[in-house]
Design an enzyme around this catalytic site. Structure first.
Site, mmCIF file in Angstrom:
data_model
loop_
_atom_site.group_PDB
_atom_site.id
_atom_site.type_symbol
_atom_site.label_atom_id
_atom_site.label_comp_id
_atom_site.label_asym_id
_atom_site.label_seq_id
_atom_site.Cartn_x
_atom_site.Cartn_y
_atom_site.Cartn_z
ATOM 1 N N ARG A 199 0.850 -1.183 0.000
ATOM 2 C CA ARG A 199 0.000 0.000 0.000
ATOM 3 C C ARG A 199 0.890 1.239 0.000
ATOM 4 O O ARG A 199 1.878 1.314 0.721
ATOM 5 C CB ARG A 199 -0.936 0.022 1.210
ATOM 6 C CG ARG A 199 -2.098 -0.963 1.128
ATOM 7 C CD ARG A 199 -3.079 -0.576 0.022
ATOM 8 N NE ARG A 199 -4.239 -1.450 -0.048
ATOM 9 C CZ ARG A 199 -4.349 -2.505 -0.842
ATOM 10 N NH1 ARG A 199 -3.305 -2.860 -1.606
ATOM 11 N NH2 ARG A 199 -5.449 -3.230 -0.868
ATOM 12 N N HIS A 201 -0.412 -0.068 -10.317
ATOM 13 C CA HIS A 201 -1.065 -1.050 -9.441
ATOM 14 C C HIS A 201 -1.436 -2.316 -10.222
ATOM 15 O O HIS A 201 -2.614 -2.684 -10.338
ATOM 16 C CB HIS A 201 -2.314 -0.442 -8.776
ATOM 17 C CG HIS A 201 -2.659 -1.130 -7.479
ATOM 18 N ND1 HIS A 201 -3.219 -0.465 -6.421
ATOM 19 C CD2 HIS A 201 -2.519 -2.427 -7.076
ATOM 20 C CE1 HIS A 201 -3.423 -1.322 -5.420
ATOM 21 N NE2 HIS A 201 -2.997 -2.510 -5.794
ATOM 22 N N GLU A 239 -4.097 7.004 -5.312
ATOM 23 C CA GLU A 239 -4.326 6.447 -6.644
ATOM 24 C C GLU A 239 -5.657 6.926 -7.204
ATOM 25 O O GLU A 239 -6.628 7.076 -6.469
ATOM 26 C CB GLU A 239 -4.300 4.917 -6.561
ATOM 27 C CG GLU A 239 -2.941 4.379 -6.168
ATOM 28 C CD GLU A 239 -2.919 2.854 -6.065
ATOM 29 O OE1 GLU A 239 -3.897 2.206 -6.484
ATOM 30 O OE2 GLU A 239 -1.925 2.312 -5.560
#
Length: 318
Positions: free
Chosen positions: A237, A284, A266
Site C-alpha cells: 500500500r 497497481h 491512486e
C-alpha cells in the site's frame, strides 16, 4: 420493499462476473458503486462486492439496512470500516491466496527492474540517442549474495522471498506476528526491529497491510537507513511509505532506486516519483493476470453465495 434481493457488484467487475451471476434465492445483480446503489429500493441489497478503492462502512449500513455481507475484491481491507460493519451484523471477507503468485511475481519484477536500471535503459533505447554498447553503461547491482529484507512475512512476502532465493539473495525478514516458516523453508534470518532490517538489507520489499501502525512506517529517517545503494520495492500500500521523503532521497542520491506499484492517492502518481530515472513505477498491477483476477472474482462471489445461503464464508477476515 419491492422486487427480489440484490447483490451490488462494482461495475468494473462486469466483464469478469458475466452478465447474470447466479445467487441464492434467485437474487439479482446490480452493477453499481457502493456509494451510488441500485435504482429503486435500497432495502433489497443483501451483499456488496466492492473494489479495494471503494470505501464501505457506516454509510453503507445506513443506506442498505438488510446488508449481510461485504465481499471485498482484493486481499487488502483498508477501504472497509471492518469494526463498524461487524457491529452491524455484516460478514466481511477478502480474497487471499488467489493473488499471491501474481503479486509476488510482480514484486520480483520490480526488484529486477530497479536493480538493473531498466527504466533508464528503456528510456535510452527509445530516445534514439543510444551510441552502442559500452563497458560502463548503466551498470546496475547484481543480486547474487545480496540481502533482501522482507517487510511483512505473510503469503505474498513469503512467495516473494521464495522467488528471490532462486536469484541467490539471502533472505532477512521482519514481521509483526513474530517468527515465520521462512526460517525453515528458506534459511531466512529473522530481524527483530524494522530499523535493523533496513540497515542490513541491500533491497527491501514491502508486504504489510495498511493499518494505523504501518501508515507512514517508512519515513525519511528510515528510508535513509537503506543508504545510497539501497533499493526499496513496494507492492503493498502506498501510504506505508512517505512518498515525499522517498522522492527526495532518490533525487538527492541518498537512495539508489525504487520500484513502486502502489501510491497514496491512486490513480495519481506524484511527478516527483514518476519522472525520476531511478524510480520504476507501475499502475497497481500486482494481481493483474487473467488467472488471478478471475479467481479473485470467483472467490468473492463464492463468499457471497455462502453467506446468503446461511453458511460460513470461505475466507472471513480473522
Amino acid at each position: 420493499m419491492t422486487g427480489r434481493d440484490l447483490v451490488l457488484v462494482a461495475p468494473e467487475l462486469r466483464e469478469l462476473a458475466g452478465p447474470a451471476p447466479a445467487w441464492p434465492g434467485d437474487a439479482g445483480t446490480a452493477f453499481a458503486r457502493p456509494d451510488e446503489g441500485p435504482p429503486g429500493d435500497p432495502d433489497r441489497v443483501r451483499a456488496i462486492v466492492p473494489l479495494v478503492s471503494q470505501s464501505v462502512g457506516a454509510a453503507a449500513l445506513d443506506r442498505y439496512p438488510r446488508l449481510r455481507v461485504v465481499a471485498n475484491y482484493g486481499v487488502g481491507t483498508d477501504n472497509l470500516d471492518v469494526p463498524t460493519l461487524r457491529a452491524g451484523g455484516v460478514e466481511v471477507t477478502n480474497t487471499p491466496d488467489v493473488l499471491t503468485d501474481a503479486t509476488a511475481d510482480l514484486a520480483l519484477a520490480l526488484i529486477l527492474a530497479a536493480s538493473r536500471r531498466l527504466r533508464e535503459g528503456l528510456d535510452l533505447a527509445r530516445s534514439g540517442t543510444w551510441q552502442g554498447w559500452h563497458p560502463t553503461q548503466l551498470l546496475g547491482m547484481g543480486l547474487q549474495g545480496k540481502k533482501l529484507g522482507i517487510l511483512g512475512a505473510g503469503r505474498i512476502g513469503r512467495a516473494t522471498a521464495g522467488r528471490a532465493r532462486g536469484f541467490g539473495l539471502e533472505i532477512l525478514y521482519w514481521d509483526r506476528s513474530g517468527a515465520s516458516r521462512l526460517e525453515s523453508e528458506l534459511a531466512a534470518r529473522r530481524v527483530y526491529e524494522v530499523d535493523a532490517l533496513l540497515t542490513e538489507s541491500d533491497v527491501v520489499s514491502v508486504h504489510l497491510p495498511l493499518t494505523s501502525e504501518t501508515r507512514g512506517l517508512l519515513d525519511a529517517r528510515r528510508i535513509a537507513l537503506l543508504g545510497p545503494a539501497g533499493i526499496l520495492v513496494n507492492t503493498a500500500r502506498g501510504a506505508i511509505v512517505d512518498q515525499t521523503a522517498l522522492a527526495d532521497a532518490l533525487r538527492e542520491g541518498r537512495l539508489g532506486a525504487a520500484g513502486l506499484d502502489v501510491f497514496v492517492d491512486e490513480p495519481a502518481i506524484p511527478a516527483g516519483l514518476r519522472d525520476l530515472p531511478n524510480c520504476f513505477v507501475l499502475p497497481h498491477l500486482g494481481s493483474a493476470t487473467r488467472e488471478a483476477r478471475q479467481a479473485m472474482w470467483e472467490l468473492a462471489a463464492s463468499n457471497v453465495r455462502a453467506v446468503l445461503s446461511g453458511a460460513e464464508p470461505l475466507t472471513p477476515l480473522p
